[in-house]
Design a protein around this motif. Structure first.
Motif, PDB file in Angstrom:
ATOM      1  N   MET A 218       0.819  -1.210   0.000  1.00 43.79           N
ATOM      2  CA  MET A 218       0.000   0.000   0.000  1.00 43.79           C
ATOM      3  C   MET A 218       0.852   1.259   0.000  1.00 43.79           C
ATOM      4  SD  MET A 218      -1.316   2.645   1.995  1.00 43.79           S
ATOM      5  CE  MET A 218      -1.392   2.216   3.732  1.00 43.79           C
ATOM      6  N   GLY A 219       1.865   1.304   0.865  1.00 43.79           N
ATOM      7  CA  GLY A 219       2.704   2.499   0.936  1.00 43.79           C
ATOM      8  C   GLY A 219       3.422   2.794  -0.358  1.00 43.79           C
ATOM      9  N   ASP A 220       3.908   1.756  -1.037  1.00 45.58           N
ATOM     10  CA  ASP A 220       4.579   1.938  -2.320  1.00 45.58           C
ATOM     11  C   ASP A 220       3.602   2.379  -3.395  1.00 45.58           C
ATOM     12  OD1 ASP A 220       6.951   1.079  -1.200  1.00 45.58           O
ATOM     13  OD2 ASP A 220       6.717  -0.993  -1.847  1.00 45.58           O
ATOM     14  N   ALA A 221       2.419   1.769  -3.397  1.00 51.51           N
ATOM     15  CA  ALA A 221       1.448   2.022  -4.462  1.00 51.51           C
ATOM     16  C   ALA A 221       1.034   3.483  -4.529  1.00 51.51           C
ATOM     17  CB  ALA A 221       0.218   1.137  -4.261  1.00 51.51           C
ATOM     18  N   VAL A 222       0.878   4.122  -3.372  1.00 46.94           N
ATOM     19  CA  VAL A 222       0.403   5.515  -3.348  1.00 46.94           C
ATOM     20  C   VAL A 222       1.542   6.506  -3.097  1.00 46.94           C
ATOM     21  CG1 VAL A 222      -1.882   4.813  -2.566  1.00 46.94           C
ATOM     22  CG2 VAL A 222      -0.147   5.436  -0.869  1.00 46.94           C
ATOM     23  N   GLY A 223       2.786   6.000  -2.951  1.00 45.85           N
ATOM     24  CA  GLY A 223       3.905   6.900  -2.641  1.00 45.85           C
ATOM     25  C   GLY A 223       3.699   7.597  -1.320  1.00 45.85           C
ATOM     26  N   LEU A 224       3.382   6.826  -0.285  1.00 46.14           N
ATOM     27  CA  LEU A 224       3.006   7.384   1.008  1.00 46.14           C
ATOM     28  C   LEU A 224       4.189   8.047   1.709  1.00 46.14           C
ATOM     29  CD1 LEU A 224       0.634   7.549   3.061  1.00 46.14           C
ATOM     30  CD2 LEU A 224       1.518   5.430   4.061  1.00 46.14           C
ATOM     31  N   VAL A 225       4.006   9.275   2.120  1.00 46.31           N
ATOM     32  CA  VAL A 225       4.997   9.997   2.920  1.00 46.31           C
ATOM     33  C   VAL A 225       4.352  10.294   4.273  1.00 46.31           C
ATOM     34  CG1 VAL A 225       6.442  12.051   3.126  1.00 46.31           C
ATOM     35  CG2 VAL A 225       6.036  11.033   0.874  1.00 46.31           C
ATOM     36  N   ILE A 226       4.993   9.834   5.345  1.00 46.66           N
ATOM     37  CA  ILE A 226       4.413   9.986   6.675  1.00 46.66           C
ATOM     38  C   ILE A 226       5.342  10.760   7.592  1.00 46.66           C
ATOM     39  CG2 ILE A 226       3.024   7.894   6.489  1.00 46.66           C
ATOM     40  CD1 ILE A 226       5.122   6.405   8.069  1.00 46.66           C
ATOM     41  N   SER A 227       4.778  11.299   8.663  1.00 48.16           N
ATOM     42  CA  SER A 227       5.549  12.052   9.658  1.00 48.16           C
ATOM     43  C   SER A 227       6.112  11.105  10.703  1.00 48.16           C
ATOM     44  CB  SER A 227       4.655  13.094  10.333  1.00 48.16           C
ATOM     45  OG  SER A 227       3.626  12.446  11.071  1.00 48.16           O
ATOM     46  N   ALA A 228       6.864  11.639  11.632  1.00 44.44           N
ATOM     47  CA  ALA A 228       7.483  10.822  12.678  1.00 44.44           C
ATOM     48  C   ALA A 228       6.451  10.106  13.533  1.00 44.44           C
ATOM     49  CB  ALA A 228       8.369  11.702  13.562  1.00 44.44           C
ATOM     50  N   ASP A 229       5.263  10.700  13.694  1.00 45.52           N
ATOM     51  CA  ASP A 229       4.226  10.074  14.513  1.00 45.52           C
ATOM     52  C   ASP A 229       3.247   9.245  13.681  1.00 45.52           C
ATOM     53  OD1 ASP A 229       2.939  12.101  13.206  1.00 45.52           O
ATOM     54  OD2 ASP A 229       2.182  13.102  14.998  1.00 45.52           O
ATOM     55  N   GLY A 230       3.582   8.993  12.411  1.00 51.42           N
ATOM     56  CA  GLY A 230       2.789   8.121  11.565  1.00 51.42           C
ATOM     57  C   GLY A 230       1.728   8.811  10.723  1.00 51.42           C
ATOM     58  N   VAL A 232      -0.143  11.010   7.852  1.00 51.60           N
ATOM     59  CA  VAL A 232       0.111  11.127   6.418  1.00 51.60           C
ATOM     60  C   VAL A 232       0.444  12.572   6.066  1.00 51.60           C
ATOM     61  CG1 VAL A 232      -0.887  10.860   4.120  1.00 51.60           C
ATOM     62  CG2 VAL A 232      -1.391   9.173   5.903  1.00 51.60           C
ATOM     63  N   ILE A 233       1.587  12.749   5.414  1.00 54.72           N
ATOM     64  CA  ILE A 233       1.970  14.071   4.923  1.00 54.72           C
ATOM     65  C   ILE A 233       1.425  14.286   3.523  1.00 54.72           C
ATOM     66  CG2 ILE A 233       3.914  15.552   4.284  1.00 54.72           C
ATOM     67  CD1 ILE A 233       5.548  14.169   6.463  1.00 54.72           C
ATOM     68  N   LYS A 234       1.653  13.294   2.643  1.00 53.07           N
ATOM     69  CA  LYS A 234       1.144  13.414   1.276  1.00 53.07           C
ATOM     70  C   LYS A 234       1.245  12.067   0.568  1.00 53.07           C
ATOM     71  CE  LYS A 234       5.622  15.001  -0.552  1.00 53.07           C
ATOM     72  NZ  LYS A 234       6.308  16.069  -1.320  1.00 53.07           N
ATOM     73  N   LEU A 235       0.540  11.961  -0.564  1.00 51.36           N
ATOM     74  CA  LEU A 235       0.651  10.832  -1.482  1.00 51.36           C
ATOM     75  C   LEU A 235       1.365  11.346  -2.726  1.00 51.36           C
ATOM     76  CD1 LEU A 235      -2.995   9.386  -1.257  1.00 51.36           C
ATOM     77  CD2 LEU A 235      -1.070   9.012   0.288  1.00 51.36           C
ATOM     78  N   THR A 236       2.372  10.628  -3.179  1.00 54.07           N
ATOM     79  CA  THR A 236       3.175  11.096  -4.309  1.00 54.07           C
ATOM     80  C   THR A 236       2.913  10.322  -5.591  1.00 54.07           C
ATOM     81  OG1 THR A 236       5.033   9.637  -3.713  1.00 54.07           O
ATOM     82  CG2 THR A 236       5.009  11.855  -2.752  1.00 54.07           C
ATOM     83  N   LYS A 237       2.049   9.295  -5.530  1.00 48.14           N
ATOM     84  CA  LYS A 237       1.748   8.498  -6.725  1.00 48.14           C
ATOM     85  C   LYS A 237       0.234   8.320  -6.858  1.00 48.14           C
ATOM     86  CE  LYS A 237       5.936   5.620  -6.338  1.00 48.14           C
ATOM     87  NZ  LYS A 237       6.412   4.220  -6.153  1.00 48.14           N
ATOM     88  N   SER A 238      -0.232   8.227  -8.089  1.00 46.51           N
ATOM     89  CA  SER A 238      -1.627   7.854  -8.325  1.00 46.51           C
ATOM     90  C   SER A 238      -1.716   6.338  -8.394  1.00 46.51           C
ATOM     91  CB  SER A 238      -2.140   8.476  -9.626  1.00 46.51           C
ATOM     92  OG  SER A 238      -1.349   8.043 -10.723  1.00 46.51           O
ATOM     93  N   CYS A 239      -2.839   5.791  -7.969  1.00 48.15           N
ATOM     94  CA  CYS A 239      -2.965   4.349  -7.872  1.00 48.15           C
ATOM     95  C   CYS A 239      -4.423   3.948  -8.045  1.00 48.15           C
ATOM     96  CB  CYS A 239      -2.433   3.875  -6.514  1.00 48.15           C
ATOM     97  SG  CYS A 239      -2.794   2.155  -6.132  1.00 48.15           S
ATOM     98  N   SER A 240      -4.640   2.838  -8.764  1.00 47.15           N
ATOM     99  CA  SER A 240      -5.976   2.254  -8.903  1.00 47.15           C
ATOM    100  C   SER A 240      -5.952   0.839  -8.349  1.00 47.15           C
ATOM    101  CB  SER A 240      -6.414   2.223 -10.369  1.00 47.15           C
ATOM    102  OG  SER A 240      -6.526   3.530 -10.888  1.00 47.15           O
ATOM    103  N   VAL A 241      -6.894   0.525  -7.473  1.00 50.08           N
ATOM    104  CA  VAL A 241      -6.976  -0.794  -6.856  1.00 50.08           C
ATOM    105  C   VAL A 241      -8.060  -1.604  -7.560  1.00 50.08           C
ATOM    106  CG1 VAL A 241      -7.442  -2.060  -4.723  1.00 50.08           C
ATOM    107  CG2 VAL A 241      -6.218   0.116  -4.643  1.00 50.08           C
TER     108      VAL A 241
END
Length: 451
Positions: A218-230, A232-241
């Motif tokens: 999941m994290g790879d698929a949407v390009g998940l960027v998270i903060s130190a406390d977990g 979500v900062i942003k999604l860097t990729k588009s993804c279709s499930v």
């Protein structure tokens, strides 16, 4: 050791600038966010961290706890995993899994489903392990119209005879499969994935989804960027499930879809739906299924997800049947000269290694035999050699990363743990070059506890 690998799943961007901002706020009377357009760039921030925070080891190192990084670690032996987990501080380990409220889709003998044929994975786990005694009657009635009995007269768990909706990944059509095991995976950080059609799925960052581009965490698929406390900062990729059923956008298409069902029976085709949001929900109980049969997936909240990979199980049987090589599943050190922690020297010969490979194969064959005789996996896996290869996800902040390196990069650490640290440091250096260089020059392999 050539199979060992570590990849970055997600990491806080500009981590040195973040540390600098935290450090600056500690000593500034101003609200530092207001001056963010004048913050030093990443490289300069790293230089300032080393000069004013790290040099001289002054001890005020809380600022290093803000940047977060998550690694996928692959093919290391089980004993190394135990070494890494021992005495850890601020480091989280994870396996793929789903939250308890996730609905699993079952079907009847014709492959058809309904609301009555769906049950949450948390309820399913209780049924699998405890029978009906802890489950509300309304949940039990979802599975069978008659009063629920956890076991058939022959002793088989009734849930094993129920039909799961699974995806034939070659044809893109749904078929039927069965459950091999229901697994409780502990309390872990959980994220909610929301699709454009309103579907949601609560899962860990590394649970694998079947996307339009194939299987992805999941994290790879949407390009998940998270903060130190977990968070979500942003999604860097588009993804279709890929989802259950066929997308319908109009009444005309609905009629065409119904006509297709009449001509093809219950064959339902998976269709892609875009991810529009991911949000952090906190830490929750998590579960997973192990699916028997050719296709190791199932439908969860209408989305196609991958089943659990156990460190024992099918891959052990695959070795016994000659479908996988012994060294894909087990780790043995290469032939060569070694020393133990007391300095004793010894040579591990090719003849010894070949004997050990034969022993691993024999253990897999014995494991398969015991499974066929009816033993549970938890019982039979005691026959398996200790160093089965393991894949896992590891998350830490910058400070706990250095603590982990301090513990396991020392000269008398397990050899495989040292190799783990070497690969880990490569990513540390790419992510935070100035801090990593300071660490290498001042602390690496010196068996200190990190700042």
């Amino acid at each position: 050791m050539e199979r060992f690998c570590i990849d970055v799943i997600a990491a806080t961007p500009n981590p040195q600038q973040l540390v600098w901002a935290a450090m600056h706020q500690d000593y500034s009377e101003d609200y530092v966010w207001h001056s963010r357009d004048r913050w030093p760039p990443e490289q300069r921030s790293g230089e300032l961290i080393v000069k004013h925070l790290l040099a001289g080891e002054r001890g005020h190192y809380g600022c290093l706890e803000h940047p977060q990084i998550t690694f996928n670690v692959g093919y290391f032996p089980h004993s190394m995993m135990q070494q890494v987990r021992t005495h850890r501080v601020g480091v989280s380990f994870d396996v793929q899994c789903l939250a308890a409220n996730t609905q699993v889709t079952f079907v009847n003998d014709k492959g058809e489903t309904s609301k009555e044929l769906r049950i949450t994975i948390g309820e399913l786990y209780d049924l699998w392990t405890n029978g009906e005694k802890n489950i509300p009657q309304k949940s039990i009635s979802k599975i069978k119209r008659e009063p629920y009995k956890p076991y058939h007269s022959n002793g088989e768990n009734r849930i094993q005879s129920m039909k799961l909706r699974v995806l034939n990944e070659d044809k893109g059509l749904f078929e039927m499969g069965t459950i091999k095991d229901v697994i409780y995976s502990g309390i872990q950080p959980v994220y909610r994935v929301t699709l454009a059609d309103g579907k949601t799925l609560d899962c860990t960052v590394n649970h694998r989804l079947f996307t339009a581009a194939g299987w992805q965490r999941m994290g790879d698929a949407v390009g998940l960027v998270i903060s130190a406390d977990g968070c979500v900062i942003k999604l860097t990729k588009s993804c279709s499930v890929m989802c259950n059923g066929i997308a319908v956008a109009s009444n005309t298409e609905l009629l065409q879809w119904q006509s297709q069902l009449q001509s093809t029976g219950t064959n339902i085709q998976a269709h892609p739906v875009n991810v529009i949001k991911v949000e952090y929900l906190g830490e929750h109980k998590t579960y997973d299924l192990e699916v028997d049969g050719e296709w190791h997936n199932f439908v969860a909240n209408g989305m196609v997800v991958h089943n659990s990979f156990r460190y024992t199980g099918q891959r052990i049987i695959n070795v016994a049947q000659g479908k996988q090589d012994v060294e894909e599943v087990f780790y043995l050190r290469p032939v060569g000269n070694y020393t133990n922690r007391q300095g004793k020297r010894y040579f591990y010969s090719e003849a010894q290694r070949n004997e050990d490979l034969k022993w691993c194969l024999a253990a897999c064959q014995r494991y398969q035999q015991r499974i066929e005789e009816g033993l549970s996996e938890e019982h039979a896996r005691g026959l398996i050699p200790f160093d089965a290869r393991q894949n896992f996800v590891l998350s830490c902040n910058m400070r706990s990363l250095m603590h982990l390196l301090d513990l396991r990069w020392k000269k008398d650490a397990q050899l495989e743990a040292q190799k783990f640290c070497e690969l880990l440091y490569v990513h540390f250096e790419q992510w935070s070059p100035a801090v990593a260089q300071w660490y290498k020059e001042n602390r690496a392999k010196k068996a200190k506890l990190s700042p």
